[in-house]
Write a protein that holds these residues in place. Structure first.
Motif, short mmCIF file in Angstrom:
data_model
loop_
_atom_site.label_atom_id
_atom_site.label_comp_id
_atom_site.label_asym_id
_atom_site.label_seq_id
_atom_site.Cartn_x
_atom_site.Cartn_y
_atom_site.Cartn_z
N SER A 5 0.85 -1.18 0.00
CA SER A 5 0.00 0.00 0.00
C SER A 5 0.89 1.24 0.00
CB SER A 5 -0.94 -0.01 1.20
OG SER A 5 -0.19 -0.01 2.39
N SER A 64 -6.88 0.55 -7.67
CA SER A 64 -6.29 1.61 -6.85
C SER A 64 -4.85 1.74 -7.32
CB SER A 64 -6.32 1.19 -5.38
OG SER A 64 -5.68 2.15 -4.59
N SER A 120 -3.40 -2.04 -7.78
CA SER A 120 -4.02 -3.18 -7.11
C SER A 120 -5.41 -3.27 -7.70
CB SER A 120 -4.12 -2.93 -5.61
OG SER A 120 -3.24 -3.75 -4.91
N GLN A 135 -8.82 -9.78 -4.99
CA GLN A 135 -7.88 -8.67 -5.08
C GLN A 135 -6.62 -9.20 -5.76
OE1 GLN A 135 -6.88 -6.87 -1.33
NE2 GLN A 135 -4.94 -6.06 -2.11
N ASP A 137 -2.63 -8.04 -6.58
CA ASP A 137 -1.60 -7.05 -6.28
C ASP A 137 -0.53 -6.98 -7.36
OD1 ASP A 137 -1.46 -7.31 -2.64
OD2 ASP A 137 -2.70 -6.12 -3.99
N THR A 148 -13.91 -6.33 1.15
CA THR A 148 -12.61 -5.72 1.37
C THR A 148 -12.58 -4.29 0.87
OG1 THR A 148 -10.23 -6.03 1.07
CG2 THR A 148 -11.62 -6.39 -0.84
N SER A 149 -11.45 -3.68 1.11
CA SER A 149 -11.25 -2.32 0.63
C SER A 149 -9.79 -2.16 0.26
CB SER A 149 -11.62 -1.35 1.77
OG SER A 149 -11.04 -0.10 1.52
N ILE A 150 -9.51 -1.37 -0.75
CA ILE A 150 -8.12 -1.03 -1.06
C ILE A 150 -8.02 0.48 -1.23
CG2 ILE A 150 -7.41 -3.20 -2.11
CD1 ILE A 150 -7.95 -2.03 -4.83
N MET A 154 -7.99 2.14 3.54
CA MET A 154 -8.41 0.75 3.59
C MET A 154 -8.42 0.16 4.99
SD MET A 154 -5.15 -0.83 1.64
CE MET A 154 -4.68 -2.37 2.34
N LYS A 158 -11.77 -1.46 6.29
CA LYS A 158 -11.87 -2.90 6.53
C LYS A 158 -12.43 -3.17 7.92
CE LYS A 158 -7.88 -4.82 4.62
NZ LYS A 158 -7.30 -5.19 3.33
#
Lengths: 231, 230
Positions: A5, A64, A120, A135, A137, A148-150, A154, A158
């Motif tokens: 991240s 993202s 991502s 997800q 990466d 989920t969250s990115i 995040m 989450k």
């Protein structure tokens, strides 16, 4: 995981991550992905920004990171899906497309003269196993999620989702929860112009009335309705 | 004067050229119903006026929901079935489930076209249930042209069997009949058997044994029946 991240922010040209993506998998009949459409200037024509894309009828994708890198992956994903259709006359199951896409992203970490993709991805789809959310990466690792969250917010998002998510929720509730999660980290006023919501499922106002779930973006009018319920 | 008379060049006919294909004869057919499908083929393998063997099956289960029947060149048919079986296995391992019949159908079409410039000399028929549980029959030419139909016949006696099916299954040339009506299991089976006994009488390449596969939601069921051996 935290390293990624971080490295995502350093990839962005201005050093900041502008997008927040949140997603939810509703167990019964669909998936929701929602994203913030933040623009640096009010002069930007927001409606022509494509943040949430359809890879094929049953799979949608959001990201993202670096927009241009995302566009390249969208084209690759769409081509992969059509190639699969040409061979099997069916849309690929999400996990199969994810594997191929992740494999491509991994190649760019182990080949000469290229750099990894600075994105991502969140892939949402409906297949023989029901609703799916994955997800992917930049390394090529992929993770299946229930929700989920990115992006920038995040960690908080989450935590919010962990409390709010339950596997039996209906698609309508999932949309509601996704928007709420976005609101948690939203700076400024959230309107139907500043967020994008994509769903895979059979909502009442779905264009395709048939039994096959189809990915579609909610219209600004629909989003406005949901927003008015949140107040 | 004589120099103006020219002789047409004599063409060199090659009498010894090796031929990569052989027609091993045999007939196959398939009939689809509302919730089942029947696919049948005889078992005689011939070469010209000789019989190679009386029992060489032409129809194979590719999965618990799909059967393929092949007529034409037996060696190519065998290889084609092997290749399809391998692809079905590969799919099963990757997807952790069995390939659907329409997916198998498309895969077969692509597999055939892949050898567009040295084709499999095979006329395949693929049968199974579609995603709605309805009977599905797919018919191909040797390079992969695919069509989904209700019924079809292929092979050495196809010219005898296909018109019979057109009349009895498709109700062609019958004024007071509904051409969209699908057959029930027993009627379809009887028509298939009669088609083969008729074909066996008139076609020298059809006979010995008949294998009938019935596919429905409980799986694939095989029946073996004798045919005339002359």
């Amino acid at each position: 995981m935290d390293r990624y991240s971080f490295s995502l922010t350093t990839f962005a040209p201005n050093g900041k991550l502008l997008q927040i993506e949140h997603a939810l998998a509703a167990a019964a009949n669909g998936v929701v992905i929602a994203t913030e459409k933040k623009t640096g200037s009010s002069l930007i024509e927001v409606s022509s920004l494509q943040h949430m894309v359809k890879v094929c009828d049953s799979i949608g994708m959001v990201y993202s990171g670096m927009g241009p890198d995302f566009r390249v992956l969208v084209n690759s994903a769409r081509k992969m899906a059509q190639k699969y259709r040409r061979i099997y006359m069916e849309d690929p199951p999400v996990r199969i497309l994810v594997k191929e896409l992740a494999s491509l992203m991994q190649e760019y970490t182990q080949s000469g003269g290229v750099r990894p993709f600075g994105v991502s991805l969140l892939l949402a789809g409906f297949d023989d196993r029901g609703a799916n959310l994955y997800q992917v990466d930049p390394s090529g690792s992929y993770f299946p999620w229930k929700a989920t969250s990115i992006g920038k917010n995040m960690v908080n998002a989450k935590t919010f989702l962990e409390k709010r998510f339950n596997g039996e929720m209906e698609l309508e509730d999932a949309v509601h929860t996704a928007i709420l999660t976005l609101k948690e980290g939203f700076e400024g006023q959230m309107t139907e112009q500043s967020i994008d919501v994509g769903i895979i499922g059979t909502l009442p106002n779905a264009q395709d009335g048939g039994p096959t779930p189809v990915f579609q973006c909610l219209s600004p009018a629909d989003i406005r309705d949901y927003l008015s319920n949140i107040a | 004067m004589l120099s103006s008379i020219t002789q047409a060049p004599v063409e060199a006919h090659s009498h010894n050229r090796w031929e990569p294909y052989v027609d091993n004869g045999g007939t196959s057919l398939a009939i689809a119903g509302a919730d089942f499908v029947i696919i049948a083929a005889d078992t005689r393998q011939s070469d010209g006026y000789s019989i190679n063997t009386r029992y060489d099956p032409k129809a194979f289960e590719l999965s618990n929901k799909t059967v393929i029947a092949t007529t034409g060149y037996a060696a190519d048919a065998k290889r084609l079935v092997e290749v399809m079986e391998q692809k079905a296995q590969s799919y099963f391992h990757k997807h952790e489930r069995v390939m659907s019949t329409p997916a198998m159908a498309q895969l077969l079409s692509n597999t055939l076209y892949y050898k567009r410039f040295f084709p499999y000399y095979v006329f395949p028929i693929l049968a199974g249930l579609d995603s709605q549980g309805k009977g599905a029959v797919f018919t191909y030419d040797p390079v992969g042209n695919m069509e989904r139909t209700v019924y079809v016949a292929c092979g050495s006696a196809s010219a005898l069997v296909q018109p019979f099916l057109d009349n009895q299954v498709g109700f062609a040339n019958q004024r007071a009949a509904d051409p969209n009506r699908l057959l029930d299991r027993e009627t379809a089976r009887k028509i298939a058997i009669d088609a083969f006994t008729g074909a066996t009488e008139r076609d020298i390449y059809t006979g010995d044994w008949l294998e009938i596969f019935t596919i429905d939601q409980t799986g694939v069921h095989r029946e073996k029946r004798e045919l005339k051996r002359d």
